[in-house]
Design a protein around this motif. Structure first.
Motif, short mmCIF file in Angstrom:
data_model
loop_
_atom_site.label_atom_id
_atom_site.label_comp_id
_atom_site.label_asym_id
_atom_site.label_seq_id
_atom_site.Cartn_x
_atom_site.Cartn_y
_atom_site.Cartn_z
N ILE A 218 0.85 -1.25 0.04
CA ILE A 218 -0.03 -0.32 0.06
C ILE A 218 0.85 1.39 0.04
CG2 ILE A 218 -1.67 1.31 1.13
CD1 ILE A 218 -2.82 -1.43 0.06
N PRO A 219 0.82 2.05 -1.07
CA PRO A 219 1.77 3.29 -1.00
C PRO A 219 1.41 4.23 0.06
CG PRO A 219 0.03 3.29 -2.70
CD PRO A 219 -0.17 2.09 -2.19
N ASP A 220 2.51 4.86 0.62
CA ASP A 220 2.55 5.86 1.63
C ASP A 220 2.08 5.31 2.98
OD1 ASP A 220 3.36 7.44 -0.47
OD2 ASP A 220 1.30 8.02 -1.20
N TYR A 221 1.68 4.13 3.33
CA TYR A 221 1.10 3.87 4.49
C TYR A 221 2.26 3.72 5.44
CZ TYR A 221 -1.69 1.27 7.81
OH TYR A 221 -2.73 1.16 9.23
N PRO A 222 2.37 4.58 6.46
CA PRO A 222 3.27 4.49 7.50
C PRO A 222 3.86 3.31 8.22
CG PRO A 222 1.74 6.30 8.09
CD PRO A 222 0.99 5.35 6.87
N ILE A 223 5.05 3.21 8.38
CA ILE A 223 5.75 2.09 8.78
C ILE A 223 6.20 2.40 10.09
CG2 ILE A 223 7.49 0.27 8.41
CD1 ILE A 223 7.47 0.93 5.57
N PHE A 224 5.95 1.56 11.13
CA PHE A 224 6.22 1.78 12.56
C PHE A 224 7.85 1.22 12.75
CE2 PHE A 224 1.89 0.97 12.89
CZ PHE A 224 1.32 2.09 13.98
N ARG A 225 8.52 2.32 13.13
CA ARG A 225 9.93 2.27 13.33
C ARG A 225 10.35 2.45 14.65
NH1 ARG A 225 11.21 -0.16 8.43
NH2 ARG A 225 11.19 1.04 6.67
N THR A 226 11.43 1.83 15.11
CA THR A 226 12.28 2.06 16.24
C THR A 226 13.51 2.37 15.97
OG1 THR A 226 10.69 0.81 17.60
CG2 THR A 226 12.96 1.33 18.49
N VAL A 227 13.93 3.73 16.53
CA VAL A 227 15.44 4.07 16.43
C VAL A 227 16.33 4.13 17.79
CG1 VAL A 227 17.17 6.15 15.69
CG2 VAL A 227 14.97 5.45 14.41
N SER A 228 17.23 3.05 18.01
CA SER A 228 17.93 2.91 19.16
C SER A 228 19.00 4.04 19.06
CB SER A 228 18.27 1.43 19.19
OG SER A 228 17.17 0.61 19.37
N ILE A 229 18.92 4.72 20.42
CA ILE A 229 20.02 5.55 20.67
C ILE A 229 21.08 5.04 21.63
CG2 ILE A 229 20.64 8.19 20.89
CD1 ILE A 229 18.74 7.44 18.48
N PHE A 230 22.15 4.90 21.48
CA PHE A 230 23.14 4.58 22.31
C PHE A 230 23.81 5.40 22.87
CE2 PHE A 230 22.08 0.40 19.61
CZ PHE A 230 22.03 -0.21 20.68
N GLU A 231 24.33 5.45 24.15
CA GLU A 231 25.03 6.45 24.84
C GLU A 231 26.23 6.96 24.17
OE1 GLU A 231 26.25 7.47 29.50
OE2 GLU A 231 25.36 5.60 29.14
N SER A 232 26.93 5.84 23.87
CA SER A 232 28.25 6.41 23.23
C SER A 232 28.63 6.40 21.71
CB SER A 232 29.44 5.44 23.85
OG SER A 232 28.99 4.29 23.46
N THR A 233 27.28 6.34 21.27
CA THR A 233 27.46 6.27 19.46
C THR A 233 26.65 7.81 19.09
OG1 THR A 233 27.33 3.80 19.51
CG2 THR A 233 26.80 4.80 17.57
N GLU A 234 27.23 8.34 18.28
CA GLU A 234 26.63 9.41 17.48
C GLU A 234 26.41 9.15 16.27
OE1 GLU A 234 24.62 13.22 17.54
OE2 GLU A 234 25.44 11.99 19.21
#
Length: 324
Positions: A218-234
């Motif tokens: 289905i075009p343009d349907y939002p996907i559920f994403r998780t972005v993990s932010i680690f303390e020592s990684t930029e």
């Protein structure tokens, strides 16, 4: 014969991520595809509750009747665990049962097998002692133990379906797309929350003459994403991973890090610039002393590669992040 298969919309009046317009588009595209082909099967869980609110029921019924009209007879509806009444009917049953077009009516399928053109159709958790001798294919609403992490005791082992000796088995209820030999998870027509993380909205068109199928997104349907932010990684997430999607940040590290509002706000601002559909409240995971030590022992290169694997960065992106 071309058969359109879709499943697991889970419609309700609970819409915390503002998805109603996307869900309507998904259902309309699926039904327009049914109208152009021979037959359509909804493989269960059209609704999230067995007694949906009247507004949701009226809304979805109008979409079905509006898109299919006198072709509603092309549809079969499987009763499932979320919305099946006594495993025999679904909430939409009263609205389509009385519809007769060209002498044919839609099918409502419970725990008794119905076979049409070598395709067997069966509702959720039906009696295993079923006669499929005339069938080459099956569509049903059932989870596979090897595919799920929660409540595997309520699922079927892959071997149980393999003993049926069918050429293809299409399954609702799994949400995640899977293709393993003859077993195919249809996926979700309308992913609804982070339990459907990384699931693309879509359906299947199956050519029963040649035992071939293809997936339609289905075009343009939002996907559920998780972005993990680690303390020592930029790092900078790929904007394509973020744009138009529902993105939740997960902060992982020490107590000080995960509770630092300044860091959290900086990341939220960065993500919003990438034009997501929405950004729910973030999560955090506080690591204990041993885990922090183990994380600090990783090199920057190793941490970036770890994040790239977890967030499924496009191949080669980690090299850009490393300056390679």
């Amino acid at each position: 014969m071309n058969i359109v298969l879709f499943s697991d919309d889970h419609h309700s009046n609970n819409d915390p991520y503002d998805l109603k317009s996307f869900k309507e588009q998904a259902v309309r595209i699926a039904l327009q595809t049914v109208a152009k082909n021979d037959f359509g099967v909804h493989a269960g869980d059209m609704f999230h509750y067995r007694n949906p609110d009247s507004d949701t029921l009226d809304w979805i019924t109008k979409i079905y009747m509006g898109e299919l009209g006198d072709q509603i007879y092309k549809m079969a509806f499987l009763a499932a665990n979320h919305d099946g009444h006594n495993r025999e009917t679904t909430p939409i049953s009263p609205f389509v049962n009385g519809t007769r077009c060209y002498g044919r009516t839609p099918l409502i399928i419970g725990n008794k097998v119905v076979i049409r053109d070598k395709l067997a159709m069966l509702g959720w958790n039906s009696n295993n002692d079923i006669d499929l001798v005339e069938a080459k294919y099956l569509v049903t609403h059932a989870r596979i133990q090897e595919w799920v992490f929660n409540n595997p005791e309520r699922a079927f082992a892959k071997a149980e379906f393999e003993t049926l000796n069918l050429q293809r088995v299409f399954l609702g209820d799994n949400h995640q797309r899977k293709d393993e030999g003859a077993l195919v998870s249809i996926g979700s027509l309308c992913p609804k929350d982070f339990g459907d993380k990384d699931v693309k909205a879509g359906f299947i068109i199956f050519d029963s003459d040649y035992n071939e199928y293809r997936r339609v997104d289905i075009p343009d349907y939002p996907i559920f994403r998780t972005v993990s932010i680690f303390e020592s990684t930029e790092f900078d997430p790929d904007p394509k991973y973020i744009k138009g999607n529902i993105v939740r940040l997960k902060f992982i590290g020490s107590h000080k890090f995960v509770n630092d509002k300044t860091i959290r706000q900086r990341w939220l601002s960065k993500i919003w610039l990438m034009e997501p559909h929405t950004v729910p409240d973030p999560e955090w995971e506080q690591t204990n002393g041993e885990e922090v030590m183990a994380q600090e022992e990783l090199t920057i290169e190793e941490e970036i590669k770890q994040v790239a694997r977890q967030q499924k960065w496009p191949e080669g992106t980690e090299n850009v992040a490393l300056g390679a």
